[in-house]
Scaffold this active site. Structure first.
Site, PDB file in Angstrom:
ATOM      1  N   HIS A  32       0.586  -0.952  -0.441  1.00  0.00           N
ATOM      2  CA  HIS A  32      -0.186   0.089  -0.303  1.00  0.00           C
ATOM      3  C   HIS A  32       0.372   1.362  -0.061  1.00  0.00           C
ATOM      4  O   HIS A  32       0.458   2.182   1.062  1.00  0.00           O
ATOM      5  CB  HIS A  32      -0.788  -0.273   1.491  1.00  0.00           C
ATOM      6  CG  HIS A  32      -1.708  -1.173   0.871  1.00  0.00           C
ATOM      7  ND1 HIS A  32      -1.057  -2.427   1.896  1.00  0.00           N
ATOM      8  CD2 HIS A  32      -3.185  -1.302   0.778  1.00  0.00           C
ATOM      9  CE1 HIS A  32      -2.286  -3.144   0.911  1.00  0.00           C
ATOM     10  NE2 HIS A  32      -3.788  -2.687   1.325  1.00  0.00           N
ATOM     11  N   ASP A 151      -8.138   7.682   7.575  1.00  0.00           N
ATOM     12  CA  ASP A 151      -9.785   7.950   7.994  1.00  0.00           C
ATOM     13  C   ASP A 151     -11.020   6.600   7.845  1.00  0.00           C
ATOM     14  O   ASP A 151     -11.680   6.937   8.064  1.00  0.00           O
ATOM     15  CB  ASP A 151     -10.127   9.467   7.007  1.00  0.00           C
ATOM     16  CG  ASP A 151      -9.642   9.288   5.428  1.00  0.00           C
ATOM     17  OD1 ASP A 151      -9.201   8.014   5.807  1.00  0.00           O
ATOM     18  OD2 ASP A 151     -10.237   9.677   5.193  1.00  0.00           O
ATOM     19  N   ASN A 181      -7.151  11.275   4.545  1.00  0.00           N
ATOM     20  CA  ASN A 181      -6.510  11.407   2.505  1.00  0.00           C
ATOM     21  C   ASN A 181      -8.145  11.141   1.656  1.00  0.00           C
ATOM     22  O   ASN A 181      -7.761  10.854   1.005  1.00  0.00           O
ATOM     23  CB  ASN A 181      -5.214  10.955   2.583  1.00  0.00           C
ATOM     24  CG  ASN A 181      -6.014   8.823   2.678  1.00  0.00           C
ATOM     25  OD1 ASN A 181      -6.826   8.601   2.468  1.00  0.00           O
ATOM     26  ND2 ASN A 181      -5.098   7.571   2.716  1.00  0.00           N
ATOM     27  N   HIS A 256      -5.651   2.058  -4.589  1.00  0.00           N
ATOM     28  CA  HIS A 256      -5.045   1.822  -3.524  1.00  0.00           C
ATOM     29  C   HIS A 256      -4.764   0.010  -3.011  1.00  0.00           C
ATOM     30  O   HIS A 256      -5.150  -0.379  -3.721  1.00  0.00           O
ATOM     31  CB  HIS A 256      -6.301   1.397  -2.683  1.00  0.00           C
ATOM     32  CG  HIS A 256      -6.743   0.957  -0.625  1.00  0.00           C
ATOM     33  ND1 HIS A 256      -6.601   1.855  -0.237  1.00  0.00           N
ATOM     34  CD2 HIS A 256      -6.802   0.301  -1.086  1.00  0.00           C
ATOM     35  CE1 HIS A 256      -6.523   1.625   1.864  1.00  0.00           C
ATOM     36  NE2 HIS A 256      -6.164   0.398   1.193  1.00  0.00           N
ATOM     37  N   GLU A 361     -17.278  -4.488  24.677  1.00  0.00           N
ATOM     38  CA  GLU A 361     -16.537  -5.937  24.514  1.00  0.00           C
ATOM     39  C   GLU A 361     -15.095  -5.411  23.421  1.00  0.00           C
ATOM     40  O   GLU A 361     -14.342  -5.997  24.010  1.00  0.00           O
ATOM     41  CB  GLU A 361     -17.150  -6.653  23.792  1.00  0.00           C
ATOM     42  CG  GLU A 361     -18.036  -7.345  25.338  1.00  0.00           C
ATOM     43  CD  GLU A 361     -19.149  -6.247  25.051  1.00  0.00           C
ATOM     44  OE1 GLU A 361     -19.276  -5.783  24.194  1.00  0.00           O
ATOM     45  OE2 GLU A 361     -20.503  -6.936  25.878  1.00  0.00           O
ATOM     46  N   PHE A 386     -21.198 -12.916  24.824  1.00  0.00           N
ATOM     47  CA  PHE A 386     -20.530 -11.344  24.326  1.00  0.00           C
ATOM     48  C   PHE A 386     -18.832 -11.422  23.913  1.00  0.00           C
ATOM     49  O   PHE A 386     -18.918 -10.298  23.767  1.00  0.00           O
ATOM     50  CB  PHE A 386     -21.000 -10.667  25.732  1.00  0.00           C
ATOM     51  CG  PHE A 386     -22.500 -10.771  25.564  1.00  0.00           C
ATOM     52  CD1 PHE A 386     -23.771 -10.842  24.723  1.00  0.00           C
ATOM     53  CD2 PHE A 386     -23.009 -10.236  26.974  1.00  0.00           C
ATOM     54  CE1 PHE A 386     -24.644 -11.261  24.958  1.00  0.00           C
ATOM     55  CE2 PHE A 386     -24.529 -10.564  27.152  1.00  0.00           C
ATOM     56  CZ  PHE A 386     -25.642 -10.765  26.157  1.00  0.00           C
ATOM     57  N   ASP A 418     -32.513 -16.682  31.009  1.00  0.00           N
ATOM     58  CA  ASP A 418     -32.671 -15.898  29.890  1.00  0.00           C
ATOM     59  C   ASP A 418     -31.817 -15.814  28.253  1.00  0.00           C
ATOM     60  O   ASP A 418     -33.064 -14.634  27.740  1.00  0.00           O
ATOM     61  CB  ASP A 418     -30.564 -15.209  30.087  1.00  0.00           C
ATOM     62  CG  ASP A 418     -31.269 -13.396  31.539  1.00  0.00           C
ATOM     63  OD1 ASP A 418     -32.678 -12.621  31.883  1.00  0.00           O
ATOM     64  OD2 ASP A 418     -30.576 -13.718  32.578  1.00  0.00           O
TER      65      ASP A 418
END
Lengths: 624, 624
Positions: A32, A151, A181, A256, A361, A386, A418
């Site tokens: 890259h 970004d 960029n 890219h 998490e 989780f 639950d």
């Protein structure tokens, strides 16, 4: 005002770095380069502009500032920086991406200046939070942690988890640098060059932001200098140009992750101008503070009463509190469920070693990587289910060689009412699939206590699975347990089958033993508390003696105990039957669900009888 | 000004709902009454205040507004609302959390007014984004989607992924409601009652925010009314009191997830005052717009040239574009890597059916759940490795009965130079561990094309694993493939072993066949393109004929093809050897890595010979 000579030298270094980035990726035929070129000035300015402090001879010096490339694909830049610092030879980094080279496609622990492996985006900032937490609250050192961010990767939710936690813990020793960029892999990012959209959001989360032109050395140097003086984390939002320095690459889509062909490379370096291959940047040496160090002491003794059932999740918390003096590197992280996972017991006894990570998490695991890479032993807890939230971070932690202990409570349908959203039914599969991982699943408080200590002793990734409900004490005080071990709890020379179980189903197996014994049928019962590595020798012995194995687990069949045992015995001609969770789980009482899913005492009894009948039918070997 | 009679009736309904929430959880002995009480007024105001439009006789009416409880633990409130609406009997919801009751601990598809299963926090908003996207861009209907959010769960990064995407797609038909009750499971949340900290952050992400007192009906009703009139998504940030209505529960720590004991219940309901068990709220009927409907057409024909290798990831994109006319419910989602996954090919041919989800995999999967629950067939693509980012959402999608196709590219070490961060090496384990899932792994363009169609036909969760590199075409045009099938590509009556492979290693197996044949050794070669369900019959037949199986996979051994085959053959006394990725993966050329990990032609040849030698040594059955 900045010294013009210094600025000129930085420009000279940047030219060399850009040349190296282009050369090494062209040489590799992949990589890259354009994502490296946009951040070159930002990173050269950081390392060689006077702010960064680092002991080039010792990457492990505790006072070193830390630099993490969250945008790990800018690895050409990362390696070129260290070449420009003089710690690796320019010719060596030209082995980039070759088999056996420490300069891998994305930074890994193979290169000794890599602070943590990156390349799966949106993880570096969490790791940086871990390092900054360590400096501020544990080692009490003045090193700073810098994280280079892309970004595009700001779209990852994990970034915002890190940003919020960094502000919460007031990490004024953490500096993020967004290389804005504009271009992602396949086009423009969500916000393009709209610097304000980043500034607004990051500011709203409680950070100081500094906007700069990411190709102006005066602005870059000022930003790093200013960043030292705030009482909160700082994000430098730098507008940059992808491919900066090469006209036909600058701000162009389609480049890219594309290395230049030889002729394009020649065209490109012509634009860079004269390259001084001998220039080397100066990095300031670090201070020589001593990290807070706590002397190991003997662990406290613990005695579990055999007449009183205890939930292994609570035994976990107690064990951690008990062994802490012996392992003063231990740190506990929990995702706002410490009263469920048992971590609260540790928090109450050692509040300074406990960090609340709230319901986030992914960041929690990233923070653990950062702590582990600074010599701590993080015990990271949440519901087993989780951890699936952070599978990517768990997977990546292996490539950082991180020494982390994961503790998942509320495993299986046995949690009861639950319902499925809270049931860890894939966690064994997930953690078994991590290279070299250790997976432990204790059935009682005594074995939990011992295995928490074994986990602390073991270097590497360990997963401990705990149970919600209280379970009877099976073992006497002082019983030894080992990674890779098992316990044969019932055996005779008349055993018609072996039942191998762990955790909550071990108790079902013991009850099945009682029931069958009344009927004159004997089975072997093995506690497979070490699901990975498995105790192959004991299993093989049981296979030889009883000629059939029945595994029982509160987990989906795929990737769980049944498949682990089958793999361990794959070369033996012995059938391995698996009782596991095969129907849609639902709410209900634990006993109802264990029964419904046919992993109960009753199911084991009936499976043993079925196996006996089958054996009757084929006394002689089919294959002879 | 609001009609006082209307306000009085809402108050009466709320009292009933609070009574029901307390009663059903006390009856169950567990559940989350206090988290229900804080949101009672907000939700009663929504459903019965005149804004919500819903066809009580038909939960599937496409014009219905949608209500998702992202804070799924407030299930007592969710069920009580529907009782207050008159569509379920009060006595029925008292079966809450009992085995077999549709009123599970957290909402699941077992209850027909549940829009999507929740309970793992931070997922409901993504699902809502999917439903709102569907209304605005696909069905073109005017229904609105409402999502009830907890304040604790705002710490999940996935929330911020949803928030950013909702703003990006200008979802002015999406309304979030944050029940800001200050208290999480084990204490105060990060921001407590600091309403502004939420308002600031959510506003910075581009939403309209409305702050209200969550227990004031005039403010609640005004908020819902106002929310209809913005051109962007709206977040109602409602300050509330956990346990509202019962003095000894209000704003008290220690009551999270705790049902009242009988005597506390009696005390509590005394405070609620007179309960009118006959009161029923009115819900406005929905409009009767017709959803945009596209007539299925025959799929286009495709012909892959057998002389030209094609990457299966590209064959995927072409297949999706080809079959779309036949399956006009198809929607493609991709996490900013469509040029890598092949989804770009579909995007280019059907841009209106493609949604860029940027690098935010968790939200992407949640959006897919929302779309699937509105009758679409989402094909969700990213790198195989990065699905690990969304494992929790994938796991939960099963409990929503969602019809989703996941397509993971860049599987295994064969991606080469990019290194371990980009290599999917746990994806088969992950997707196999989903109840009733289908896992497909084609080796060439022809089988990919056929299997993409099979995936579209299959109702439920399907995972398709694709390969980065181009692979030769193995099959002729028109060759049929089926979920649960396999292909025996080489066989003779002298086969000394069976090599079972899929995807990239299938080609290694075929090359091993050539090499061994030259040496006069015959092997059977099976393409296990359906990794789950497996073609047991064919495998058993091969086991009987060749008396040993060698599996080869570009995946870690745990939970992969080897273990799948071992499970399929567990009752047969035939050894199953597994060649898989067992060493730390690194950068390098694909061939180098395949060789290094011993999943290459060479490794297969040598394993076959080893197996032959072993067999020689034990011609007779050990166990007879």
């Amino acid at each position: 005002m900045h010294d013009p000579e210094k600025l000129e030298k930085l420009a000279r270094i940047s030219r060399l770095i850009r040349w190296d980035c282009l050369a090494m990726s062209t040489e590799a035929g992949s990589g890259h380069p354009t994502s490296s070129l946009s951040a070159t000035d930002l990173m050269a300015g950081l390392l060689f502009g006077g702010t960064f402090r680092y002991d080039l001879d010792n990457p492990e010096n505790p006072n070193n500032d830390r630099l993490i490339f969250s945008k790990g694909h800018a690895s050409p830049l990362f390696y070129s920086l260290w070449a420009a610092a003089g710690v690796v030879a320019e010719k060596d980094i030209m082995t980039f991406r070759r088999f056996g080279s420490p300069f891998e496609g994305h930074p890994t622990a193979a290169f000794n200046h890599t602070v943590a492996a990156t390349g799966s985006l949106g993880q570096g900032l969490s790791i940086g939070v871990g390092m900054a937490l360590n400096a501020k609250y544990l080692d009490k050192l003045s090193y700073r942690t810098y994280v280079l961010l892309g970004d595009s990767e700001m779209a990852e939710g994990s970034q915002w988890e890190s940003i919020q936690i960094a502000a919460w813990y007031k990490l004024n020793n953490l500096v993020g640098v967004i290389d804005l960029n504009r271009l992602g892999q396949r086009g423009e990012t969500m916000y393009g060059w709209d610097v304000q959209s980043y500034v607004r959001r990051i500011g709203a989360f409680g950070w100081q932001t500094i906007e700069i032109d990411g190709h102006s050395y005066p602005e870059i140097l000022d930003a790093y200098e200013n960043a030292l003086h705030f009482d909160k984390p700082v994000m430098i939002v730098a507008k940059t140009i992808k491919g900066k320095g090469v006209s036909f690459l600058e701000d162009k889509n389609g480049w890219h992750g594309v290395a230049l062909k030889k002729d394009d490379f020649q065209k490109a370096i012509k634009e860079l101008g004269r390259i001084d291959h001998s220039v080397r940047g100066d990095i300031q040496p670090p201070g020589d503070l001593k990290a807070v160090s706590i002397k190991p002491q003997p662990a406290a003794a613990i005695a579990w009463q055999a007449d009183e059932p205890v939930a292994t999740r609570n035994a976990y918390g107690s064990a951690l509190a008990r062994i802490y003096p012996q392992f003063p590197e231990i740190v506990s992280l929990d995702a706002e469920v410490s009263n469920s996972t048992g971590a609260q017991i540790f928090r109450d006894s050692h509040p300074e070693r406990f960090f609340e990570m709230f319901i986030a998490e992914q960041n929690m695991v990233g923070v653990a990587v950062g702590l582990a890479r600074r010599g701590k032993i993080p015990f990271v807890s949440t519901f087993a289910a989780f951890f699936s939230r952070a599978f990517d971070q768990i997977r990546m932690s292996r490539y950082s060689d991180a020494n982390i202990k994961f503790v998942g409570s509320h495993a299986g349908v046995s949690i009861g009412q639950d319902g499925p959203s809270q049931m860890g039914l894939e966690d064994l599969a997930m953690f078994r699939a991590i290279l070299d991982s250790v997976v432990l699943y204790p059935c009682d408080a005594v074995s939990t206590d011992a295995l928490v200590r074994e986990a602390a002793l073991h270097k590497g990734i360990v997963y401990i699975r705990t149970t919600r409900m209280a379970t009877p004490i099976v073992y006497g005080a002082g019983e030894p347990f080992a990674v890779g071990g098992s316990k044969v709890l019932r055996r005779s020379d008349r055993d018609v089958a072996t039942v191998a179980a762990a955790g909550v189903t071990l108790h079902e197996a013991l009850r099945a033993y009682e029931e069958l014994e009344k009927q004159g049928i004997h089975i072997r019962v093995i506690d497979l508390y070490s699901v990975k590595p498995l105790d192959e020798a004991t299993l093989r012995d049981a296979a030889h003696s009883t000629r059939s194995i029945i595994t029982v687990e509160d987990h989906y069949p795929e990737g769980g105990i049944g498949e682990a045992v089958r793999s361990a015995l794959a070369s033996l001609p012995v059938p391995v039957y698996s009782l596991a969770v095969r129907k849609m789980p639902k709410s209900g009482a634990p006993e109802e669900l264990i029964d419904y899913e046919q992993i109960s005492q009753k199911a084991i009894v009936s499976k043993v009888k079925e196996v006996m009948t089958e054996k009757e039918g084929k006394r002689k070997c089919e294959w002879a």
